[in-house]
Write a protein that holds these residues in place. Structure first.
Motif, PDB file in Angstrom:
ATOM      1  N   ILE A   1      -0.867  -6.884   5.027  1.00  0.00           N
ATOM      2  CA  ILE A   1      -0.903  -5.469   4.654  1.00  0.00           C
ATOM      3  C   ILE A   1       0.440  -4.840   5.001  1.00  0.00           C
ATOM      4  O   ILE A   1       0.881  -4.898   6.158  1.00  0.00           O
ATOM      5  CB  ILE A   1      -2.032  -4.741   5.400  1.00  0.00           C
ATOM      6  CG1 ILE A   1      -3.382  -5.461   5.221  1.00  0.00           C
ATOM      7  CG2 ILE A   1      -2.111  -3.287   4.949  1.00  0.00           C
ATOM      8  CD1 ILE A   1      -3.857  -5.574   3.804  1.00  0.00           C
TER       9      ILE A   1
ATOM     10  N   TYR B   1      -5.109   5.137  11.831  1.00  0.00           N
ATOM     11  CA  TYR B   1      -5.719   3.852  12.183  1.00  0.00           C
ATOM     12  C   TYR B   1      -7.246   3.910  12.104  1.00  0.00           C
ATOM     13  O   TYR B   1      -7.877   3.037  11.505  1.00  0.00           O
ATOM     14  CB  TYR B   1      -5.295   3.431  13.594  1.00  0.00           C
ATOM     15  CG  TYR B   1      -6.084   2.246  14.111  1.00  0.00           C
ATOM     16  CD1 TYR B   1      -5.788   0.954  13.691  1.00  0.00           C
ATOM     17  CD2 TYR B   1      -7.151   2.427  14.999  1.00  0.00           C
ATOM     18  CE1 TYR B   1      -6.532  -0.136  14.140  1.00  0.00           C
ATOM     19  CE2 TYR B   1      -7.894   1.345  15.450  1.00  0.00           C
ATOM     20  CZ  TYR B   1      -7.579   0.065  15.016  1.00  0.00           C
ATOM     21  OH  TYR B   1      -8.324  -1.001  15.452  1.00  0.00           O
TER      22      TYR B   1
ATOM     23  N   HIS C   1       0.625   4.211   2.390  1.00  0.00           N
ATOM     24  CA  HIS C   1       0.005   4.213   3.709  1.00  0.00           C
ATOM     25  C   HIS C   1      -1.163   5.190   3.842  1.00  0.00           C
ATOM     26  O   HIS C   1      -2.101   4.930   4.596  1.00  0.00           O
ATOM     27  CB  HIS C   1       1.043   4.545   4.782  1.00  0.00           C
ATOM     28  CG  HIS C   1       2.090   3.493   4.971  1.00  0.00           C
ATOM     29  ND1 HIS C   1       1.797   2.140   5.057  1.00  0.00           N
ATOM     30  CD2 HIS C   1       3.439   3.581   5.109  1.00  0.00           C
ATOM     31  CE1 HIS C   1       2.906   1.460   5.240  1.00  0.00           C
ATOM     32  NE2 HIS C   1       3.919   2.308   5.261  1.00  0.00           N
TER      33      HIS C   1
ATOM     34  N   GLU D   1       0.816  -1.209   0.000  1.00  0.00           N
ATOM     35  CA  GLU D   1       0.000   0.000   0.000  1.00  0.00           C
ATOM     36  C   GLU D   1       0.851   1.261   0.000  1.00  0.00           C
ATOM     37  O   GLU D   1       2.044   1.247   0.303  1.00  0.00           O
ATOM     38  CB  GLU D   1      -0.878   0.015   1.251  1.00  0.00           C
ATOM     39  CG  GLU D   1      -0.058   0.145   2.543  1.00  0.00           C
ATOM     40  CD  GLU D   1      -0.919   0.183   3.796  1.00  0.00           C
ATOM     41  OE1 GLU D   1      -2.039  -0.363   3.767  1.00  0.00           O
ATOM     42  OE2 GLU D   1      -0.464   0.765   4.805  1.00  0.00           O
TER      43      GLU D   1
ATOM     44  N   GLN E   1      -8.421  -2.894   0.114  1.00  0.00           N
ATOM     45  CA  GLN E   1      -7.963  -3.936   1.031  1.00  0.00           C
ATOM     46  C   GLN E   1      -9.147  -4.571   1.752  1.00  0.00           C
ATOM     47  O   GLN E   1      -9.215  -5.801   1.905  1.00  0.00           O
ATOM     48  CB  GLN E   1      -6.983  -3.348   2.042  1.00  0.00           C
ATOM     49  CG  GLN E   1      -5.640  -2.958   1.441  1.00  0.00           C
ATOM     50  CD  GLN E   1      -4.806  -2.113   2.389  1.00  0.00           C
ATOM     51  OE1 GLN E   1      -5.309  -1.574   3.379  1.00  0.00           O
ATOM     52  NE2 GLN E   1      -3.522  -1.986   2.091  1.00  0.00           N
TER      53      GLN E   1
ATOM     54  N   ASP F   1      -8.389   4.261   8.314  1.00  0.00           N
ATOM     55  CA  ASP F   1      -7.869   3.375   7.265  1.00  0.00           C
ATOM     56  C   ASP F   1      -7.712   1.917   7.677  1.00  0.00           C
ATOM     57  O   ASP F   1      -7.837   1.026   6.834  1.00  0.00           O
ATOM     58  CB  ASP F   1      -6.514   3.904   6.774  1.00  0.00           C
ATOM     59  CG  ASP F   1      -6.647   5.238   6.054  1.00  0.00           C
ATOM     60  OD1 ASP F   1      -7.766   5.549   5.613  1.00  0.00           O
ATOM     61  OD2 ASP F   1      -5.646   5.961   5.943  1.00  0.00           O
ATOM     62  N   TYR F   2      -7.428   1.659   8.946  1.00  0.00           N
ATOM     63  CA  TYR F   2      -7.147   0.286   9.372  1.00  0.00           C
ATOM     64  C   TYR F   2      -8.219  -0.304  10.281  1.00  0.00           C
ATOM     65  O   TYR F   2      -8.435  -1.516  10.289  1.00  0.00           O
ATOM     66  CB  TYR F   2      -5.781   0.204  10.066  1.00  0.00           C
ATOM     67  CG  TYR F   2      -4.639   0.614   9.165  1.00  0.00           C
ATOM     68  CD1 TYR F   2      -4.199  -0.223   8.142  1.00  0.00           C
ATOM     69  CD2 TYR F   2      -4.019   1.850   9.310  1.00  0.00           C
ATOM     70  CE1 TYR F   2      -3.171   0.158   7.295  1.00  0.00           C
ATOM     71  CE2 TYR F   2      -2.986   2.232   8.469  1.00  0.00           C
ATOM     72  CZ  TYR F   2      -2.563   1.384   7.467  1.00  0.00           C
ATOM     73  OH  TYR F   2      -1.549   1.759   6.626  1.00  0.00           O
TER      74      TYR F   2
ATOM     75  N   SER G   1      -6.569   6.478   0.746  1.00  0.00           N
ATOM     76  CA  SER G   1      -7.859   5.988   1.227  1.00  0.00           C
ATOM     77  C   SER G   1      -8.490   4.973   0.286  1.00  0.00           C
ATOM     78  O   SER G   1      -9.151   4.029   0.733  1.00  0.00           O
ATOM     79  CB  SER G   1      -8.809   7.175   1.437  1.00  0.00           C
ATOM     80  OG  SER G   1      -8.258   8.103   2.348  1.00  0.00           O
TER      81      SER G   1
ATOM     82  N   HIS H   1      -6.993   1.530   0.887  1.00  0.00           N
ATOM     83  CA  HIS H   1      -7.471   0.890   2.115  1.00  0.00           C
ATOM     84  C   HIS H   1      -8.877   0.312   1.925  1.00  0.00           C
ATOM     85  O   HIS H   1      -9.202  -0.749   2.475  1.00  0.00           O
ATOM     86  CB  HIS H   1      -7.446   1.889   3.272  1.00  0.00           C
ATOM     87  CG  HIS H   1      -6.056   2.259   3.693  1.00  0.00           C
ATOM     88  ND1 HIS H   1      -5.168   1.336   4.201  1.00  0.00           N
ATOM     89  CD2 HIS H   1      -5.388   3.436   3.672  1.00  0.00           C
ATOM     90  CE1 HIS H   1      -4.018   1.938   4.494  1.00  0.00           C
ATOM     91  NE2 HIS H   1      -4.125   3.204   4.164  1.00  0.00           N
ATOM     92  N   TRP H   2      -9.700   0.994   1.146  1.00  0.00           N
ATOM     93  CA  TRP H   2     -11.026   0.454   0.832  1.00  0.00           C
ATOM     94  C   TRP H   2     -10.901  -0.826  -0.002  1.00  0.00           C
ATOM     95  O   TRP H   2     -11.628  -1.795   0.232  1.00  0.00           O
ATOM     96  CB  TRP H   2     -11.836   1.511   0.082  1.00  0.00           C
ATOM     97  CG  TRP H   2     -13.154   1.013  -0.431  1.00  0.00           C
ATOM     98  CD1 TRP H   2     -14.257   0.690   0.296  1.00  0.00           C
ATOM     99  CD2 TRP H   2     -13.496   0.785  -1.805  1.00  0.00           C
ATOM    100  NE1 TRP H   2     -15.267   0.269  -0.537  1.00  0.00           N
ATOM    101  CE2 TRP H   2     -14.830   0.320  -1.819  1.00  0.00           C
ATOM    102  CE3 TRP H   2     -12.805   0.933  -3.010  1.00  0.00           C
ATOM    103  CZ2 TRP H   2     -15.487  -0.003  -3.003  1.00  0.00           C
ATOM    104  CZ3 TRP H   2     -13.455   0.621  -4.191  1.00  0.00           C
ATOM    105  CH2 TRP H   2     -14.776   0.159  -4.191  1.00  0.00           C
TER     106      TRP H   2
END
Length: 286
Positions: free
Chosen positions: A225, A117, A56, A54, A65, A120-121, A59, A62-63
């Motif tokens: 990830i 976090y 980091h 990724e 993922q 995104d996580y 956005s 992250h979606w």
């Protein structure tokens, strides 16, 4: 008539360009052929270990993922989530939170969270928690990586046995001739820092993340990830996995930004099995 056709072509080109600039992402295989998300997800489900490299702060990635995790969960093969964004000494907090022994608020105050976090996580973690998908923290505690960056890998030998539980058995092999590490040294040349120590700090992160996955490979699809630079060009974490477990089936994903996402740039070809291209001006969390 010619002027009319020219006007139509210009109009069509403008419409196409406008459409292309509003697309959120495109996915390509390593040769630069466009593929669908569904094709990438199907391929991921056929591998034991999937490295999702990724950017980091992106956005959209992250979606994607989260979408990939959901798709792998929908498939019949058992799935495990793992990630660089938690350090190994936070694993006990993760286990207690997943089991309901710790509230969200307590977990987030007790753990070392990246600054993005929550946005995104956390969606990944919540999906794993709510669907009984195990999660394993893989990153070396930052204080030990920082120690290596200042004093080199040999400094880890002086640590106590409890500390040594959080990284691979010593000594840790580092191949400084790998192009990624060579490029890192070149980029830092003249910085005033000890570039060999900085490469060793990068390598100890790669080695620790690989070591953290050793017990979870057979019979599962592990979605890991990490920053793209930890798995690009099949180096970094991938190099350590292939050294210790050469039979492991591995798939890699790279993420890049481009001004025009319609065609994969030559420099990004063959950096991974699949390359996700995001517009330069796409949404970022920081």
């Amino acid at each position: 008539m010619i002027k009319y056709l020219l006007a139509v072509l210009i109009c069509c080109s403008s419409i196409f360009y406008s459409y292309s600039q509003t697309q959120a992402f495109k996915i390509f295989d390593k040769e630069g052929n466009e593929v669908s998300f569904e094709m990438m997800a199907e391929s991921a489900g056929q591998h034991e270990l999937v490295f999702f490299g990724e950017l980091h702060n992106n956005s959209i990635v992250h979606w994607l993922q989260l979408r990939l995790l959901k798709e792998l969960h929908r498939q019949n093969r058992p799935v495990i989530l793992a990630g660089e964004f938690f350090e190994r000494d936070d694993q006990i907090n993760i286990v207690e939170w997943f089991s309901g022994k710790m509230t969200d608020k307590t977990f987030e105050s007790e753990s070392k969270l990246w600054n993005n976090y929550l946005t995104d996580y956390k969606p990944l973690m919540l999906y794993a928690k709510n669907n009984s998908i195990p999660f394993f923290a893989t990153n070396i505690p930052r204080k030990y990586a920082s120690l290596v960056s200042r004093e080199g890998l040999g400094s880890l030998e002086s640590l106590g046995p409890d500390a040594k539980n959080y990284f691979p058995p010593l000594p840790i092999e580092v191949d400084k001739s790998l192009p990624g590490y060579v490029g890192m040294k070149d980029m830092m040349h003249g910085s005033g820092m000890n570039v060999d120590y900085m490469v060793e700090a990068q390598a100890v992160k790669d080695a620790t993340m690989a070591y953290s996955l050793h017990g979870h490979l057979k019979g599962n699809t592990v979605l890991h990830i990490n920053g793209s630079y930890h798995s690009n060009n099949y180096e970094g974490i991938v190099w350590y996995i292939q050294k210790d477990y050469p039979e492991t089936s591995i798939m890699t994903i790279n993420t890049v930004e481009q001004e025009d996402i319609q065609v994969l740039e030559e420099k990004s070809k063959n950096t991974a099995d699949f390359i996700i291209v995001i517009p330069n001006d796409g949404p970022k969390s920081y």
